[in-house]
Write an enzyme that holds these catalytic residues in place. Sequence first.
Site, PDB file in Angstrom:
ATOM      1  N   TYR A   1      -2.799  -0.491   9.990  1.00 13.43           N
ATOM      2  CA  TYR A   1      -2.824  -1.021   8.615  1.00 13.43           C
ATOM      3  C   TYR A   1      -1.478  -0.801   7.934  1.00 13.43           C
ATOM      4  CZ  TYR A   1      -4.211  -1.197   3.652  1.00 13.43           C
ATOM      5  OH  TYR A   1      -4.305  -1.478   2.312  1.00 13.43           O
TER       6      TYR A   1
ATOM      7  N   SER B   1       0.842  -1.193   0.000  1.00 14.76           N
ATOM      8  CA  SER B   1       0.000   0.000   0.000  1.00 14.76           C
ATOM      9  C   SER B   1       0.876   1.241   0.000  1.00 14.76           C
ATOM     10  CB  SER B   1      -0.912   0.024   1.233  1.00 14.76           C
ATOM     11  OG  SER B   1      -1.611   1.256   1.332  1.00 14.76           O
TER      12      SER B   1
END
Length: 259
Positions: free
Chosen positions: A164, A149
């Site tokens: 995350y 990501s």
Amino acid sequence: MNENTKNKKVVVITGASSGIGRAAAVEIANRGMGVVVTYNARPEGAERTVAAIHEAGGDAVALALDISRSDTFPAFRERLEGALEREWGTTRIHALVNNAGFGGGRGFEEMTDDAFDEYYRVLLRGPYFLTQALLPLIEDGGAIVNTSSSAARPGEAEPGYSGYAAMKGGLVVATRYLAKELSGRSIRVNSVAPGPTRTRLGDNAFERFPEVIDGLAAKTAFGRIGESVDVGKVIAFLVTDDSAWITGQDIEASGGYGL
């Protein structure tokens, strides 16, 4: 199995019932490879992915997999071996794409042990140990691609993504080390870091909160958020031999987010 599918290169892609996983599966199939689509909670989505590949003349099957349950990986490997023999007459896969996951959006002050552990099981431990479980099946000269990501890369940090991003950052580091460890078998290991992309993550967040899209789009070089196919094409490239000289890299596919 028929003569057209026998001995075809096969790619396993986790979390391919929608979004980036589905787009990557279709793009990989379009490049002449067989695809094993995994799903957890959405078998109907996986079947739609398989149907889309079949309609385009490709080959695919769907298998259930809970990436958070590493204890189930030996049984998954057995089912995968059966599918490989039945559909393609092979015992090997060319590539593994670790894509299954879920979105961030939980603030640090609201983080709980259970929530943090779920991030860990799904986003880091799961891909790591699934790769270990399937490594004997990956052919020499094959590929592993992890979906990371842009949240884990240096730059603008969005509030609510610390847990995350920490797991995705760990996956990027593991990617680099595995590229070194598996180089003796010429297996290349890379990760792809999507920026804001229109997927089902976050419970269809972009559909539920369309007002956030313009602000995110304004932070990209191209003035729009990503679509699943934008990232799927990059993943597909990384499992083909066209990327044979690329390993240990985290490639951002974000349309220049935060430039």
